[in-house]
Design a protein around this motif. Structure first.
Motif, PDB file in Angstrom:
ATOM      1  N   ARG A  67      63.032 -51.146  29.005  1.00 27.85           N
ATOM      2  CA  ARG A  67      62.071 -50.149  29.477  1.00 27.85           C
ATOM      3  C   ARG A  67      61.301 -49.739  28.226  1.00 27.85           C
ATOM      4  O   ARG A  67      61.879 -49.958  26.887  1.00 27.85           O
ATOM      5  N   ASP A  68      60.375 -48.939  28.126  1.00 30.33           N
ATOM      6  CA  ASP A  68      59.618 -48.259  26.981  1.00 30.33           C
ATOM      7  C   ASP A  68      60.535 -47.596  26.087  1.00 30.33           C
ATOM      8  O   ASP A  68      60.301 -47.523  24.853  1.00 30.33           O
ATOM      9  N   ASP A  69      61.520 -46.977  26.598  1.00 30.39           N
ATOM     10  CA  ASP A  69      62.481 -46.216  25.897  1.00 30.39           C
ATOM     11  C   ASP A  69      63.604 -46.912  25.185  1.00 30.39           C
ATOM     12  O   ASP A  69      64.463 -46.276  24.898  1.00 30.39           O
ATOM     13  N   GLY A  70      63.426 -48.408  25.411  1.00 27.29           N
ATOM     14  CA  GLY A  70      64.539 -49.343  25.011  1.00 27.29           C
ATOM     15  C   GLY A  70      65.752 -49.520  25.648  1.00 27.29           C
ATOM     16  O   GLY A  70      66.577 -50.176  25.418  1.00 27.29           O
ATOM     17  N   LYS A  71      65.831 -48.541  26.714  1.00 27.58           N
ATOM     18  CA  LYS A  71      66.975 -48.724  27.640  1.00 27.58           C
ATOM     19  C   LYS A  71      66.890 -49.939  28.501  1.00 27.58           C
ATOM     20  O   LYS A  71      65.701 -50.491  28.690  1.00 27.58           O
ATOM     21  N   THR A  72      68.052 -50.297  29.429  1.00 28.17           N
ATOM     22  CA  THR A  72      68.126 -51.731  29.961  1.00 28.17           C
ATOM     23  C   THR A  72      68.015 -51.381  31.387  1.00 28.17           C
ATOM     24  O   THR A  72      68.744 -50.553  32.195  1.00 28.17           O
ATOM     25  N   GLN A  73      66.832 -51.704  32.298  1.00 32.45           N
ATOM     26  CA  GLN A  73      66.718 -51.501  33.829  1.00 32.45           C
ATOM     27  C   GLN A  73      67.277 -52.586  34.592  1.00 32.45           C
ATOM     28  O   GLN A  73      66.923 -53.682  34.367  1.00 32.45           O
ATOM     29  N   VAL A  74      68.011 -52.274  35.533  1.00 30.47           N
ATOM     30  CA  VAL A  74      68.342 -53.499  36.547  1.00 30.47           C
ATOM     31  C   VAL A  74      66.883 -53.934  37.339  1.00 30.47           C
ATOM     32  O   VAL A  74      66.010 -53.050  37.856  1.00 30.47           O
ATOM     33  N   THR A  75      66.772 -55.090  37.537  1.00 30.62           N
ATOM     34  CA  THR A  75      65.934 -55.801  38.143  1.00 30.62           C
ATOM     35  C   THR A  75      66.502 -56.732  39.547  1.00 30.62           C
ATOM     36  O   THR A  75      67.560 -57.047  39.332  1.00 30.62           O
ATOM     37  N   TYR A  76      65.586 -56.754  40.623  1.00 24.16           N
ATOM     38  CA  TYR A  76      66.391 -57.495  42.018  1.00 24.16           C
ATOM     39  C   TYR A  76      65.216 -58.057  42.311  1.00 24.16           C
ATOM     40  O   TYR A  76      64.000 -57.600  42.644  1.00 24.16           O
ATOM     41  N   HIS A  77      65.273 -59.485  42.349  1.00 27.51           N
ATOM     42  CA  HIS A  77      64.178 -60.374  42.866  1.00 27.51           C
ATOM     43  C   HIS A  77      62.732 -60.159  42.058  1.00 27.51           C
ATOM     44  O   HIS A  77      61.741 -60.131  42.720  1.00 27.51           O
ATOM     45  N   GLY A  78      62.897 -59.761  40.931  1.00 22.53           N
ATOM     46  CA  GLY A  78      61.927 -59.625  39.977  1.00 22.53           C
ATOM     47  C   GLY A  78      61.174 -58.006  40.034  1.00 22.53           C
ATOM     48  O   GLY A  78      60.292 -57.759  39.423  1.00 22.53           O
ATOM     49  N   HIS A  79      61.879 -57.078  40.900  1.00 21.94           N
ATOM     50  CA  HIS A  79      61.180 -55.679  40.868  1.00 21.94           C
ATOM     51  C   HIS A  79      62.142 -54.836  40.132  1.00 21.94           C
ATOM     52  O   HIS A  79      63.299 -54.824  40.370  1.00 21.94           O
ATOM     53  N   PRO A  80      61.804 -54.162  39.269  1.00 20.15           N
ATOM     54  CA  PRO A  80      62.380 -53.095  38.719  1.00 20.15           C
ATOM     55  C   PRO A  80      63.225 -52.161  39.756  1.00 20.15           C
ATOM     56  O   PRO A  80      62.207 -52.015  40.692  1.00 20.15           O
ATOM     57  N   VAL A  81      64.236 -51.546  39.545  1.00 22.83           N
ATOM     58  CA  VAL A  81      64.941 -50.919  40.697  1.00 22.83           C
ATOM     59  C   VAL A  81      64.895 -49.496  40.290  1.00 22.83           C
ATOM     60  O   VAL A  81      65.424 -48.956  39.151  1.00 22.83           O
ATOM     61  N   TYR A  82      64.987 -48.578  41.331  1.00 27.15           N
ATOM     62  CA  TYR A  82      64.831 -47.110  41.108  1.00 27.15           C
ATOM     63  C   TYR A  82      65.463 -46.392  42.193  1.00 27.15           C
ATOM     64  O   TYR A  82      65.614 -46.793  43.291  1.00 27.15           O
ATOM     65  N   GLY A  83      66.214 -45.126  41.826  1.00 28.31           N
ATOM     66  CA  GLY A  83      66.703 -44.218  42.670  1.00 28.31           C
ATOM     67  C   GLY A  83      65.520 -43.288  43.031  1.00 28.31           C
ATOM     68  O   GLY A  83      64.387 -43.550  42.667  1.00 28.31           O
ATOM     69  N   TYR A  84      65.709 -42.073  43.985  1.00 27.49           N
ATOM     70  CA  TYR A  84      64.965 -41.309  44.095  1.00 27.49           C
ATOM     71  C   TYR A  84      65.367 -39.775  43.901  1.00 27.49           C
ATOM     72  O   TYR A  84      66.339 -39.596  44.543  1.00 27.49           O
ATOM     73  N   ALA A  85      64.970 -38.758  43.065  1.00 21.56           N
ATOM     74  CA  ALA A  85      65.672 -37.691  43.135  1.00 21.56           C
ATOM     75  C   ALA A  85      65.675 -36.832  44.328  1.00 21.56           C
ATOM     76  O   ALA A  85      66.412 -35.996  44.488  1.00 21.56           O
ATOM     77  N   GLY A  86      64.866 -37.187  45.413  1.00 25.66           N
ATOM     78  CA  GLY A  86      64.624 -36.341  46.775  1.00 25.66           C
ATOM     79  C   GLY A  86      65.864 -36.879  47.519  1.00 25.66           C
ATOM     80  O   GLY A  86      66.032 -36.196  48.586  1.00 25.66           O
ATOM     81  N   ASP A  87      66.575 -37.827  47.223  1.00 24.12           N
ATOM     82  CA  ASP A  87      67.700 -38.471  47.748  1.00 24.12           C
ATOM     83  C   ASP A  87      69.047 -37.769  47.369  1.00 24.12           C
ATOM     84  O   ASP A  87      69.343 -37.841  46.398  1.00 24.12           O
ATOM     85  N   THR A  88      69.567 -36.706  48.266  1.00 18.98           N
ATOM     86  CA  THR A  88      70.918 -35.841  47.744  1.00 18.98           C
ATOM     87  C   THR A  88      72.223 -36.671  48.085  1.00 18.98           C
ATOM     88  O   THR A  88      73.151 -36.321  47.487  1.00 18.98           O
TER      89      THR A  88
END
Length: 118
Positions: A67-88
């Motif tokens: 990532r731009d901040d130097g951290k490592t993000q998981v990808t799946y089938h070529g897509h960067p993967v995210y959670g959502y803050a609205g999911d509690t």
């Protein structure tokens, strides 16, 4: 990363805590375009080592990107993967189909493609 059944969306990818995972249609490669306020609302799934797959998630589709901040993000089938803050809690999919930060967000299926039930 593993799989779980979430509402009427079927079997989808979830993180280690059972929270639904998403792809961002603005990401046209393995590089994330979601930073700053976007990454606050849609936290990237980060890793410090090799990500692992469980359930019907496929380890051959797993990868990582810097990532731009130097951290490592998981990808799946070529897509960067995210959670959502609205999911509690596990089983929430409140981000499904939302149009935020310039594109739509979709739950990620075990096959690596977006789940679109609209």
């Amino acid at each position: 990363m593993k799989t779980a059944t979430v509402g009427n969306l079927g079997t989808v990818l979830v993180d280690g805590k059972g929270r639904t995972l998403y792809l961002f249609e603005a990401d046209k490669s393995t590089s994330s375009t979601c930073n700053g306020g976007c990454a606050t609302a849609w936290p990237p799934l980060l890793t410090t080592g090799q990500p692992s797959a469980g359930g019907s998630a496929q380890s051959t589709l797993l990868g990582t990107t810097k990532r731009d901040d130097g951290k490592t993000q998981v990808t799946y089938h070529g897509h960067p993967v995210y959670g959502y803050a609205g999911d509690t809690k596990p089983g929430d999919a409140n981000g499904q189909g939302l149009n935020q930060f310039g594109a739509k967000w979709y739950v990620l299926g075990a096959d690596g493609n977006k789940v679109d039930k609209s």
